[in-house]
Write a protein that holds these residues in place. Structure first.
Motif, short mmCIF file in Angstrom:
data_model
loop_
_atom_site.label_atom_id
_atom_site.label_comp_id
_atom_site.label_asym_id
_atom_site.label_seq_id
_atom_site.Cartn_x
_atom_site.Cartn_y
_atom_site.Cartn_z
N ASP A 184 18.49 -7.24 6.13
CA ASP A 184 19.14 -7.63 4.89
C ASP A 184 20.38 -6.77 4.67
N THR A 185 21.51 -7.24 5.19
CA THR A 185 22.74 -6.45 5.10
C THR A 185 23.37 -6.50 3.72
N SER A 186 22.81 -7.27 2.81
CA SER A 186 23.35 -7.33 1.45
C SER A 186 22.73 -6.27 0.55
N GLY A 187 21.60 -5.72 0.97
CA GLY A 187 20.91 -4.72 0.17
C GLY A 187 21.40 -3.32 0.49
N PRO A 188 20.76 -2.32 -0.08
CA PRO A 188 21.16 -0.94 0.20
C PRO A 188 20.85 -0.57 1.65
N LEU A 189 21.63 0.33 2.20
CA LEU A 189 21.35 0.85 3.53
C LEU A 189 20.41 2.04 3.35
N ILE A 190 19.18 1.90 3.85
CA ILE A 190 18.20 2.96 3.76
C ILE A 190 18.27 3.79 5.04
N VAL A 191 18.48 5.09 4.89
CA VAL A 191 18.63 5.96 6.04
C VAL A 191 17.53 7.02 6.03
N ALA A 192 16.78 7.11 7.11
CA ALA A 192 15.75 8.15 7.27
C ALA A 192 16.42 9.41 7.80
N ALA A 193 16.08 10.55 7.22
CA ALA A 193 16.75 11.79 7.61
C ALA A 193 15.85 13.00 7.44
N SER A 194 16.08 14.03 8.26
CA SER A 194 15.44 15.32 8.05
C SER A 194 16.05 15.95 6.80
N PRO A 195 15.26 16.72 6.05
CA PRO A 195 15.77 17.27 4.79
C PRO A 195 17.02 18.12 4.93
N THR A 196 17.02 19.03 5.93
CA THR A 196 18.14 19.96 6.11
C THR A 196 18.62 19.91 7.54
N PRO A 197 19.93 19.72 7.75
CA PRO A 197 20.99 19.46 6.77
C PRO A 197 21.28 17.98 6.57
N HIS A 198 20.55 17.14 7.31
CA HIS A 198 20.90 15.72 7.38
C HIS A 198 20.88 15.02 6.02
N ILE A 245 23.64 16.25 3.74
CA ILE A 245 24.95 15.65 4.06
C ILE A 245 25.01 14.22 3.55
N LEU A 246 23.94 13.47 3.77
CA LEU A 246 23.91 12.08 3.30
C LEU A 246 23.99 12.01 1.78
N ASN A 247 23.30 12.90 1.10
CA ASN A 247 23.34 12.89 -0.36
C ASN A 247 24.72 13.28 -0.90
N PHE A 248 25.44 14.13 -0.16
CA PHE A 248 26.83 14.41 -0.53
C PHE A 248 27.65 13.14 -0.43
N VAL A 249 27.45 12.39 0.64
CA VAL A 249 28.17 11.12 0.81
C VAL A 249 27.80 10.15 -0.32
N LYS A 250 26.52 10.07 -0.61
CA LYS A 250 26.06 9.15 -1.66
C LYS A 250 26.66 9.49 -3.01
N LYS A 251 26.70 10.76 -3.32
CA LYS A 251 27.17 11.20 -4.64
C LYS A 251 28.69 11.15 -4.77
N ASN A 252 29.40 11.42 -3.68
CA ASN A 252 30.84 11.61 -3.79
C ASN A 252 31.71 10.55 -3.14
N LEU A 253 31.18 9.82 -2.17
CA LEU A 253 32.05 8.93 -1.39
C LEU A 253 31.59 7.48 -1.33
N ALA A 254 30.29 7.24 -1.40
CA ALA A 254 29.75 5.90 -1.12
C ALA A 254 30.22 4.84 -2.11
N LYS A 255 30.21 5.16 -3.39
CA LYS A 255 30.55 4.15 -4.39
C LYS A 255 31.97 3.63 -4.20
N LYS A 256 32.90 4.53 -3.98
CA LYS A 256 34.29 4.13 -3.79
C LYS A 256 34.45 3.27 -2.53
N ALA A 257 33.61 3.51 -1.52
CA ALA A 257 33.68 2.75 -0.28
C ALA A 257 32.89 1.45 -0.35
N GLY A 258 32.21 1.21 -1.47
CA GLY A 258 31.43 -0.01 -1.62
C GLY A 258 30.13 0.01 -0.86
#
Length: 275
Positions: free
Chosen positions: A33-47, A50-63
């Protein structure tokens, strides 16, 4: 004092089974389902950080609608990506992935390399490698890729010599020369930081070192060099999902100047941007 050893043929990272979370199933296959959110599995540190930095600061502007799910093991992120419970993962490098796909019949492929977590030798009992006494005990990860990588790190610093041809599946049986008669304690990678009180030194994966309040750039007695190091960690997906527009957006954001600065500022050399 820290000696820096170049390891260009080691094997990675990051393997080891800890108490993982179960694969997070969902009613809708997040990979299809490419119309829904992209769910990414990650190790807590640092992955995940880093992803949460992207989510908080960059993702919204990039759509990009990004959801981060943390896992403490190195198996579930790949099995969840394979079965579609998540759309991508970010925690591993190529040697580990090659070994995993071969052993499990999965079809995970890399998308973009983001960072390197140098493997290091640590100790609570000595200040430099030369202080290791004859018969000292060193803890090493016990999974295929990480044990070989650890032994190659020790060999690069002259502590041991491996047999000719020892490769990505090297074990302590492949040690040809051991001038200090070192003993080895094989443990799950996640357990190696906890062993520091019981052994003379331990080889620890970068992410587990950081999560245990160790600073690889400062605390490691021996640390892998970033130069020509093949163990960069990457964003990965199930084969066929490389062209998912959400994945392409995330790949671009993960290799942006903003993420590079975040890595440099937050990890101070303990995590190194690979782009």
């Amino acid at each position: 004092m820290r000696n820096v050893a170049k390891v260009t043929t080691a094997v990675l990272a990051a393997g080891a089974l800890t108490l993982g979370l179960s694969a997070c199933g969902s009613d809708k296959d997040s990979a299809s389902d490419t119309s829904g959110p992209l769910i990414v599995a990650a190790s807590p540190t640092p992955h995940a950080e880093i992803l949460n930095f992207v989510k908080k600061n960059l993702a919204k502007k990039a759509g990009l609608d990004l959801e981060v799910k943390e896992f403490t093991d190195y198996v579930t992120p790949n099995t969840a990506t394979e079965d579609g419970s998540v759309g991508a993962n970010y925690f591993q490098n190529q040697p580990y992935l090659d070994d995993f796909n071969k052993k499990n019949g999965t079809h995970i492929v890399p998308v973009v390399t983001v960072h390197l977590e140098p493997l290091g030798l640590y100790s609570h009992k000595i200040k430099k490698v030369d202080d290791l006494k004859s018969g000292a005990t060193i803890a090493v990860p016990n999974d295929t890729v990480n044990e070989a990588r650890a032994l190659k790190l020790l060999a690069a610093d002259g502590l041991i010599t491996l047999k000719d041809g020892a490769g990505n599946d090297a074990t302590i049986k492949d040690i040809a020369k051991n001038p200090k008669s070192l003993k080895f304690k094989e443990l799950e990678a996640a357990q190696t930081p906890r062993s520091l009180g019981d052994v003379d030194a331990a080889v620890i994966n970068g992410n587990y070192a950081i999560s245990s309040d160790l600073k690889p750039a400062k605390d490691a007695l021996v640390l892998e060099s970033a130069k020509d190091n093949p163990y960069g960690n990457f964003l990965a997906v199930k084969k066929g999902s490389e062209d998912d527009p959400r994945v392409k957006k995330l790949a671009k954001l993960l290799t942006s100047p903003e993420v590079k600065k975040f890595i440099e500022d937050k990890y101070d050399g303990s995590v190194i941007a690979s782009f």
